[in-house]
Design an enzyme around this catalytic site. Structure first.
Site, PDB file in Angstrom:
ATOM      1  N   PRO A  27       0.780  -1.227   0.000  1.00  0.00           N
ATOM      2  CA  PRO A  27       0.000   0.000   0.000  1.00  0.00           C
ATOM      3  C   PRO A  27       0.820   1.290   0.000  1.00  0.00           C
ATOM      4  O   PRO A  27       0.261   2.355  -0.167  1.00  0.00           O
ATOM      5  CB  PRO A  27      -0.750  -0.100   1.321  1.00  0.00           C
ATOM      6  CG  PRO A  27       0.199  -0.844   2.207  1.00  0.00           C
ATOM      7  CD  PRO A  27       0.898  -1.830   1.327  1.00  0.00           C
ATOM      8  N   ASP A  84       2.102   0.802 -11.892  1.00  0.00           N
ATOM      9  CA  ASP A  84       0.825   1.513 -11.835  1.00  0.00           C
ATOM     10  C   ASP A  84       0.949   2.819 -11.070  1.00  0.00           C
ATOM     11  O   ASP A  84       1.874   2.996 -10.282  1.00  0.00           O
ATOM     12  CB  ASP A  84      -0.209   0.632 -11.131  1.00  0.00           C
ATOM     13  CG  ASP A  84      -0.904  -0.280 -12.123  1.00  0.00           C
ATOM     14  OD1 ASP A  84      -0.670  -0.111 -13.326  1.00  0.00           O
ATOM     15  OD2 ASP A  84      -1.666  -1.156 -11.684  1.00  0.00           O
ATOM     16  N   LYS A 142      -2.682   6.354 -14.541  1.00  0.00           N
ATOM     17  CA  LYS A 142      -3.184   7.708 -14.725  1.00  0.00           C
ATOM     18  C   LYS A 142      -2.375   8.642 -13.846  1.00  0.00           C
ATOM     19  O   LYS A 142      -2.158   8.384 -12.676  1.00  0.00           O
ATOM     20  CB  LYS A 142      -4.640   7.777 -14.285  1.00  0.00           C
ATOM     21  CG  LYS A 142      -5.518   8.483 -15.284  1.00  0.00           C
ATOM     22  CD  LYS A 142      -6.941   8.530 -14.810  1.00  0.00           C
ATOM     23  CE  LYS A 142      -7.636   7.192 -14.938  1.00  0.00           C
ATOM     24  NZ  LYS A 142      -9.010   7.187 -14.506  1.00  0.00           N
ATOM     25  N   GLY A 149      -0.031  -1.629  -7.130  1.00  0.00           N
ATOM     26  CA  GLY A 149      -0.279  -1.276  -5.734  1.00  0.00           C
ATOM     27  C   GLY A 149      -0.976  -2.436  -5.035  1.00  0.00           C
ATOM     28  O   GLY A 149      -1.730  -3.191  -5.661  1.00  0.00           O
ATOM     29  N   GLY A 150      -0.721  -2.608  -3.750  1.00  0.00           N
ATOM     30  CA  GLY A 150      -1.411  -3.652  -2.984  1.00  0.00           C
ATOM     31  C   GLY A 150      -1.075  -5.034  -3.492  1.00  0.00           C
ATOM     32  O   GLY A 150       0.087  -5.386  -3.660  1.00  0.00           O
ATOM     33  N   ASP A 151      -2.099  -5.806  -3.783  1.00  0.00           N
ATOM     34  CA  ASP A 151      -1.937  -7.170  -4.290  1.00  0.00           C
ATOM     35  C   ASP A 151      -2.420  -7.221  -5.741  1.00  0.00           C
ATOM     36  O   ASP A 151      -3.434  -6.607  -6.066  1.00  0.00           O
ATOM     37  CB  ASP A 151      -2.774  -8.132  -3.432  1.00  0.00           C
ATOM     38  CG  ASP A 151      -2.650  -9.555  -3.933  1.00  0.00           C
ATOM     39  OD1 ASP A 151      -1.692 -10.225  -3.534  1.00  0.00           O
ATOM     40  OD2 ASP A 151      -3.507  -9.977  -4.751  1.00  0.00           O
ATOM     41  N   ALA A 211      -4.571  -3.223   0.188  1.00  0.00           N
ATOM     42  CA  ALA A 211      -4.895  -2.005   0.936  1.00  0.00           C
ATOM     43  C   ALA A 211      -5.807  -2.286   2.136  1.00  0.00           C
ATOM     44  O   ALA A 211      -5.638  -1.686   3.200  1.00  0.00           O
ATOM     45  CB  ALA A 211      -5.536  -0.982   0.012  1.00  0.00           C
ATOM     46  N   MET A 257     -11.877   2.001  -3.743  1.00  0.00           N
ATOM     47  CA  MET A 257     -12.269   2.995  -4.763  1.00  0.00           C
ATOM     48  C   MET A 257     -13.626   3.625  -4.478  1.00  0.00           C
ATOM     49  O   MET A 257     -14.408   3.880  -5.395  1.00  0.00           O
ATOM     50  CB  MET A 257     -12.303   2.320  -6.156  1.00  0.00           C
ATOM     51  CG  MET A 257     -10.963   1.801  -6.575  1.00  0.00           C
ATOM     52  SD  MET A 257     -10.993   0.834  -8.090  1.00  0.00           S
ATOM     53  CE  MET A 257     -11.276  -0.813  -7.485  1.00  0.00           C
ATOM     54  N   GLY A 275      -3.309   5.122   3.437  1.00  0.00           N
ATOM     55  CA  GLY A 275      -2.957   4.173   4.482  1.00  0.00           C
ATOM     56  C   GLY A 275      -1.496   3.750   4.415  1.00  0.00           C
ATOM     57  O   GLY A 275      -0.968   3.525   3.326  1.00  0.00           O
TER      58      GLY A 275
HETATM   59  N1  SAH Z   1      -4.609  -3.980  -5.928  1.00  0.00           N
HETATM   60  C1  SAH Z   1      -4.821  -2.939  -4.951  1.00  0.00           C
HETATM   61  C2  SAH Z   1      -6.120  -2.228  -5.135  1.00  0.00           C
HETATM   62  C3  SAH Z   1      -6.225  -1.451  -6.397  1.00  0.00           C
HETATM   63  S1  SAH Z   1      -7.733  -0.567  -6.521  1.00  0.00           S
HETATM   64  C4  SAH Z   1      -4.734  -3.546  -3.538  1.00  0.00           C
HETATM   65  O1  SAH Z   1      -4.715  -4.766  -3.396  1.00  0.00           O
HETATM   66  O2  SAH Z   1      -4.631  -2.780  -2.597  1.00  0.00           O
HETATM   67  C5  SAH Z   1      -7.275   1.012  -5.921  1.00  0.00           C
HETATM   68  C6  SAH Z   1      -7.890   1.275  -4.585  1.00  0.00           C
HETATM   69  O3  SAH Z   1      -7.147   0.652  -3.556  1.00  0.00           O
HETATM   70  C7  SAH Z   1      -7.901   2.730  -4.186  1.00  0.00           C
HETATM   71  O4  SAH Z   1      -8.960   3.429  -4.800  1.00  0.00           O
HETATM   72  C8  SAH Z   1      -8.097   2.634  -2.699  1.00  0.00           C
HETATM   73  O5  SAH Z   1      -9.416   2.343  -2.367  1.00  0.00           O
HETATM   74  C9  SAH Z   1      -7.274   1.414  -2.373  1.00  0.00           C
HETATM   75  N2  SAH Z   1      -5.929   1.777  -1.902  1.00  0.00           N
HETATM   76  C10 SAH Z   1      -4.745   1.447  -2.467  1.00  0.00           C
HETATM   77  N3  SAH Z   1      -3.711   1.914  -1.742  1.00  0.00           N
HETATM   78  C11 SAH Z   1      -4.248   2.553  -0.687  1.00  0.00           C
HETATM   79  C12 SAH Z   1      -3.699   3.252   0.426  1.00  0.00           C
HETATM   80  N4  SAH Z   1      -2.384   3.371   0.615  1.00  0.00           N
HETATM   81  N5  SAH Z   1      -4.567   3.778   1.335  1.00  0.00           N
HETATM   82  C13 SAH Z   1      -5.892   3.660   1.163  1.00  0.00           C
HETATM   83  N6  SAH Z   1      -6.451   3.018   0.143  1.00  0.00           N
HETATM   84  C14 SAH Z   1      -5.652   2.473  -0.786  1.00  0.00           C
END
Ligand code: SAH
Length: 479
Positions: free
Chosen positions: A231, A254, A276, A307-309, A338, A389, A418
């Site tokens: 995140p 991304d 974007k 980002g995230g997974d 996230a 989102m 976060g």
């Molecule tokens: N694959 C990512 C999600 C992608 S969708 C995952 O697993 O986390 C993008 C959404 O993830 C954002 O709109 C938000 O809701 C969330 N997100 C990603 N990083 C975040 C962060 N650091 N803090 C809060 N929300 C986050």
């Protein structure tokens, strides 16, 4: 003189073999500096009113030249560097001024502000040198860090570096293609060669290297790793993700990937943004597919960084299916999504023996996807909802949940950014959530938690700023 508050020093490893260096001063400090210069095989001149015991012995042995007792700018004529190591501050300043005037780099011992070069704390493993500098801001910290790094690095790394040096041309000849060569070289430290060296068996190690080179593929197939970057906090990147970032030839990342994480990438990897950013349209999914394929087919190690997974609202599934369809070697490296990170960093336990027996990860991206959700199921008790989102859809989410029976006073937490230093957590009840978020100008990326556990952030938060709590929510939690 280069006196600045926090200079960003340019690191430099100087080859001083057979190059003349002037040391001003002849005491114990000068002797320490001279000893290090001997190791670098420099030719040494000394100017000093008096020579201490060690320096005098070196002088008598002909290992250095005592050029005089009083410093004169002419002493700088033939030298590449000068070290002012006397205990006379005025003399040191004079040496520095003369050196600056002649563009000779000067180190004034224990005076970072006056020095035009500084000598770092060093870790040595054969020809490997790891230098640590704090630009004179915190020399004790730099030495402490040197100690830590030193403890991490096996002694046999020096032998490995020497071995690679001896085989360098041979390896280049056999593997002229750079990505192939790099992959081969990277495999050595963790493979049989590194292991045999660590066991004190240099001859066997060399034989293993020869055999590995014989069998190496000069045109290895490309590969793609779909990697989750977590995140934002670089500490949440997995070891495997870190390794892939270090090996990558190309990184397609991304918009959500934190810049701090891109810093973990190999220095000369190609970084290609696909998200974007600043109003520019993002690269369309088919174009991302085409990029992955093109680089993998050219034999490169590609990291598709998300980002995230990658498999949680990241379109990782589509990308994996595409790569498999085209016969590309691929793997998935999961990341901390996230919802998990935001919950942990906000003090919101996703499940709770009393309040929540399940968790749902939900996307509330746009009107269409919202209308397809099973709101009756989402409004049920005893579960935590994590909406991704959702920033632009808070009204819709609230209205549908309440219409399907979730209580208006259900606690909600929004976690913006976060795990990043600028993280904000807002607590409100479901009914007041959209207005509260708007009044605090919540922006993406943010994650919305709905459920009783959200209220716990009020007492369990531990990271960053304290949560911002809506008044009525505070009353509800206290009750
Ligand atoms: N694959 C990512 C999600 C992608 S969708 C995952 O697993 O986390 C993008 C959404 O993830 C954002 O709109 C938000 O809701 C969330 N997100 C990603 N990083 C975040 C962060 N650091 N803090 C809060 N929300 C986050």
């Amino acid at each position: 003189m280069s006196a600045q508050s926090e200079p960003a020093l340019y690191p430099l490893f100087a080859d001083l073999r057979q190059r003349r260096v002037l040391v001003v001063g002849g005491g114990a400090v000068a002797a320490r500096k001279i000893a290090a210069l001997f190791t670098a095989e420099a030719v040494i001149d000394v100017v000093a009113a008096e020579l201490g015991e060690r320096v005098r012995v070196w002088c008598d042995d002909g290992r250095l030249r005592h050029r005089g007792t009083a410093f004169a700018p002419e002493h700088l004529d033939a030298v590449w560097l000068v070290i002012a190591a006397s205990d006379d501050a005025a003399l040191n300043a004079q040496v520095e001024a003369a050196a600056s005037a002649r563009r000779v780099f000067c180190n004034v011992v224990d005076d970072a502000a006056l020095s035009s070069f500084q000598v770092p704390a060093v870790i040595e493993r054969g020809p490997l040198r790891i230098a640590v500098s704090s630009a004179g801001m915190a020399p004790v910290l730099a030495r402490q860090i040197r100690g830590r790094i030193d403890a991490l690095l096996d002694d046999s790394l020096g032998a490995l570096a020497s071995l690679l040096g001896r085989w360098r041309l041979h390896i280049r000849e056999r593997l002229p293609d750079l990505p192939a060569r790099r992959r081969f070289l990277e495999s050595l430290a963790d493979g049989a060669v590194g292991r045999l060296l660590a066991q004190g068996q240099p001859r066997q190690a060399e034989a293993a290297l020869a055999a590995a080179l014989q069998g190496a593929d000069p045109k290895p197939a490309g590969r793609v790793s779909l990697v989750g970057a977590g995140p934002g906090d670089p500490g949440l990147v997995t070891l495997k993700a870190q390794r892939r970032l270090q090996e990558a030839d190309v990184i397609l990342y991304d918009a959500l990937v934190d810049p701090a994480i891109l810093k973990l990438a190999r220095r000369d990897a190609d970084l290609i943004g696909t998200g974007k950013r600043a109003g520019q349209p993002c690269v369309a999914q088919p174009a991302i597919h085409a990029l992955m394929l093109q680089h993998a087919r050219a034999g490169r190690s590609v990291v598709r960084l998300k980002g995230g997974d990658p498999f949680v609202f990241g379109r990782g599934g589509e990308e994996l299916a595409f790569l498999r369809r085209h016969g590309v070697d691929c793997e998935v490296v999961p990341g901390i999504s996230a919802a998990l990170a935001c919950a942990a960093y906000a003090g919101v336990p996703l499940t709770h023996r009393e309040h929540a027996q399940s968790v749902r990860l939900v996307t509330a991206h746009c009107r269409d996807s919202i209308d397809r959700l099973d709101w009756r199921a989402l409004a049920g008790d005893g579960q935590t909802l994590a909406f991704y989102m959702a920033v632009g859809q808070l009204e819709r989410v609230r209205d549908r949940l309440i219409a399907h029976g979730r209580k208006p006073e259900t606690p909600c937490a929004i976690v913006e950014n976060g795990s990043r230093p600028e993280q904000r957590v807002l607590l409100a009840t479901l009914s007041e959530l959209p207005e509260f978020a708007r009044s605090h100008r919540v922006t993406a990326p943010a994650l919305l938690f709905v459920g009783e556990v959200a209220a716990l952030a009020g007492e369990l938060h531990w990271f960053g700023a304290a949560p911002i709590i809506a008044t009525s929510a505070a009353i509800a939690y206290a009750a």
